[in-house]
Enzyme design. Structure first.
Site, short mmCIF file in Angstrom:
data_model
loop_
_atom_site.label_atom_id
_atom_site.label_comp_id
_atom_site.label_asym_id
_atom_site.label_seq_id
_atom_site.Cartn_x
_atom_site.Cartn_y
_atom_site.Cartn_z
N GLY A 11 0.78 -1.27 0.09
CA GLY A 11 0.06 0.01 0.08
C GLY A 11 0.80 1.23 -0.09
O GLY A 11 2.06 1.41 -0.35
N THR A 40 -5.07 0.95 0.65
CA THR A 40 -4.74 2.11 -0.11
C THR A 40 -5.81 2.22 -1.35
O THR A 40 -6.31 3.23 -1.58
CB THR A 40 -3.49 2.33 -0.69
N GLY A 45 -11.99 9.06 -0.02
CA GLY A 45 -11.93 10.51 0.57
C GLY A 45 -11.15 11.26 0.03
O GLY A 45 -11.06 12.37 -0.63
N GLU A 111 -14.40 16.86 5.66
CA GLU A 111 -15.09 15.85 6.10
C GLU A 111 -15.46 15.82 7.54
O GLU A 111 -14.88 16.97 8.14
CB GLU A 111 -14.23 14.52 5.99
N HIS A 239 -16.73 2.57 9.78
CA HIS A 239 -17.22 3.67 9.12
C HIS A 239 -18.70 3.70 9.01
O HIS A 239 -19.34 2.73 8.94
CB HIS A 239 -16.75 3.43 7.51
N ARG A 286 -16.61 10.49 13.27
CA ARG A 286 -17.11 8.97 12.75
C ARG A 286 -17.55 8.19 13.95
O ARG A 286 -18.69 7.45 13.72
CB ARG A 286 -15.81 8.13 12.09
N HIS A 347 -13.96 -0.83 9.61
CA HIS A 347 -13.14 0.06 8.64
C HIS A 347 -11.83 0.25 8.84
O HIS A 347 -11.13 0.12 7.83
CB HIS A 347 -13.98 1.38 8.61
N GLU A 371 -1.64 0.89 8.65
CA GLU A 371 -2.58 0.45 9.41
C GLU A 371 -2.01 -0.82 10.33
O GLU A 371 -2.69 -1.03 11.20
CB GLU A 371 -3.63 0.08 8.54
N LEU A 388 -3.92 8.12 5.28
CA LEU A 388 -2.91 8.11 4.05
C LEU A 388 -1.77 8.84 4.42
O LEU A 388 -0.71 8.43 4.13
CB LEU A 388 -3.44 8.41 2.91
#
Length: 522
Positions: A11, A40, A45, A111, A239, A286, A347, A371, A388
């Site tokens: 990723g 990834t 978003g 967001e 999520h 979230r 998520h 992650e 990211l």
């Protein structure tokens, strides 16, 4: 096989590290699927960075700390936020495209949990665009060897030289990994000066997840077995808005950017409900939104709520969210006219293998990124689109740290080859597949958005049976992908339950902290 840098995972974290390290030595990248088969590639978003006024580093830091519910490491937050613009420039240099306004400025989204517009994006396929650019750059680099459809089975430490290693042993060092060729079923010993585990998250321990099927917690489980320290595994982020489409796996993600664009959450009768739970309403963090949706579904006995973006101009919807528009249209939903049925799904793992600000684990010459790692950035709840940027910032930190030591490190000799055993029967392999499904159901039923003492105790008891059955099979067969994944998923599920310290302390729950036994994990 010998290499300077062994990277497990393909990723954003793994590939950006590979590109940095390849300027100084030989890099081998191991990935169990195709190179772009990773979390990834599914990130819709965008990626966070302070870019224009009125946004500031201080605002981004504050938003991250607030969203993390007091569990963030301030040093990690400061590092990622302040280095973000520099790493965005690196992504662009590798060929990543981000959407721009007609006057040439980056088009920034907002967001949930963000006080300003700071999300760089490429349509609603930002992760795929970053992965495309990284894969192209990696494939061109002469110092990078790619081993696709190869599965890292276990990390190599002094344990494989005959020493007894525990989490309290000083000087534990990683020497590489055993790697299974999924095409030939041969296990190769890959020796490396430095090993990087960037194998993604663990969403597939749940029945419903936005993660691709490769996200089975392999990196976290391998590091745990090697005696690296893990933390905050109980903080699994759900999520709030995955597309409700029963039978589809993974669940299709409806990006948080759509709520930033103005979409509204509604009950099936059309009533808005987020104003009851948070002043930011549908743009709340979230964890708040996911719990609120879950509560409303429980109250009304429903399996989904709606996300309504129909009040926005149709052309703007199609322009900003072409991938979501096409996906929903394929199942008969025109998002310019119809509400989107959504439900929470597993998520992101906010915890993982504990690392320093250089990405190094408690084991020397072993780094964990993306992650797989727990940097402390996310705390108990990740701020949208922070993952990211965390991946590429810590990849750069780790590359700098490892390269600085490269000339002083030698390859460890004397590691034995894998001791081959028997082959699993068809009946045993069917048991493995059934056990995976059982594990996912246990986690979804008892270790989901809302947890209790009773539920966690029941999950641990069910898990114990699966663990012993799996270890018995693993001990008598040559590893294969399905069996390794099941073993890793059980280990990660155990960590998620065991590390729920705060919940256990508040309700007086006690667990056997020696399970799985240290000897079983060797």
């Amino acid at each position: 096989m010998q290499t300077d840098f062994l990277v497990i995972g393909s990723g954003a974290a793994g590939l950006s590290f590979a590109l940095k390290a390849a300027e100084h030595g030989r890099v081998t990248v191991v990935t169990k699927g195709e190179l772009d088969e990773c979390n990834t590639n599914y990130a819709q978003g965008g990626i966070c960075s302070v870019t224009y006024a009125p946004d500031t580093f201080e605002k981004h830091i504050r938003d991250t700390l607030v969203c993390g519910a007091g569990k963030c490491d301030p040093a990690a937050v400061e590092l990622v936020v302040r280095r973000a613009p520099e790493l965005i420039r690196d992504l662009i240099a590798w060929g990543t495209r981000f959407d721009k306004t007609p006057d040439g400025r980056f088009e920034l989204n907002r967001e949930g949990g963000h006080s300003e517009h700071r999300i760089l994006h490429y349509e609603d396929l930002t992760g795929a665009e970053i992965e495309r650019a990284l894969v192209a750059s990696v494939r061109r680099h002469p110092n990078i060897t790619l081993l696709e459809r190869h599965y890292a089975v276990d990390l190599l430490t002094q344990h494989h030289l005959g020493e007894f290693v525990t989490r309290h042993t000083r000087g534990v060092t990683c020497f590489g990994a055993y790697v299974l060729d999924l095409m030939t079923n041969a296990i190769e010993t890959v020796l490396a000066k430095f090993t990087v585990v960037a194998a993604g998250g663990c969403g597939n321990v749940y029945s419903t997840t936005t993660n691709p099927v490769v996200a089975t917690g392999d990196g976290i489980a391998m590091c745990h077995r090697a005696k690296a320290i893990t933390e905050n595994m109980e903080y699994i982020q759900f999520h709030p808005t995955s597309l409700y489409n029963p039978g589809e796996r993974p669940s299709f993600l409806i990006t948080e950017a759509m709520r930033g664009f103005g979409a509204i959450l509604r009950l099936q009768n059309g009533e808005e409900f987020m104003d009851k739970y948070h002043p930011m309403k549908s743009l709340a963090p979230r964890d708040v939104v996911a719990r609120s949706i879950y509560r409303e579904m429980q109250l009304h006995g429903q399996e989904f709520v709606y996300l309504d973006v129909t009040h926005k101009p149709a052309d703007a919807i199609r322009s900003h969210f072409p991938n979501i528009y096409e996906k929903c249209l394929s199942i008969g939903i025109d998002i310019t006219k119809d509400w989107i049925p959504v439900t929470p799904a597993a998520h992101y793992c906010c915890g993982g293998v504990k690392v320093s600000t250089d990405g190094e684990t408690s084991i020397r010459r072993l780094y964990a990124l993306g992650e797989t790692s727990c940097t402390g950035l996310h705390g108990a709840n990740r701020l949208a689109s922070n993952s990211l940027i965390e991946a590429v910032v810590y990849a750069d930190q780790a590359a700098r740290h490892a390269v600085a030591q490269l000339d002083r490190v030698t390859i460890q000799e004397g590691i034995p080859d894998w001791n081959f055993e028997g082959t699993a029967t068809a009946e045993e392999m069917l048991l493995v597949i059934q056990s995976k499904r059982e594990l996912q159901q246990i986690m979804s039923n008892y270790v989901g958005i809302i947890r209790s003492n009773l539920y966690l105790k029941r999950a641990m008891r069910r898990l114990e049976t699966l663990w012993h059955e799996t270890e018995e099979l693993y001990g008598k067969t040559t590893p294969n992908r399905e069996l390794c994944e099941l073993r890793n998923m059980i280990t990660v599920a155990y960590l998620i339950i065991k590390q729920g310290r705060e919940l256990k302390e508040s309700v007086g729950c006690h667990y056997n902290t020696d399970y799985p036994p240290e000897t079983a994990a060797e």
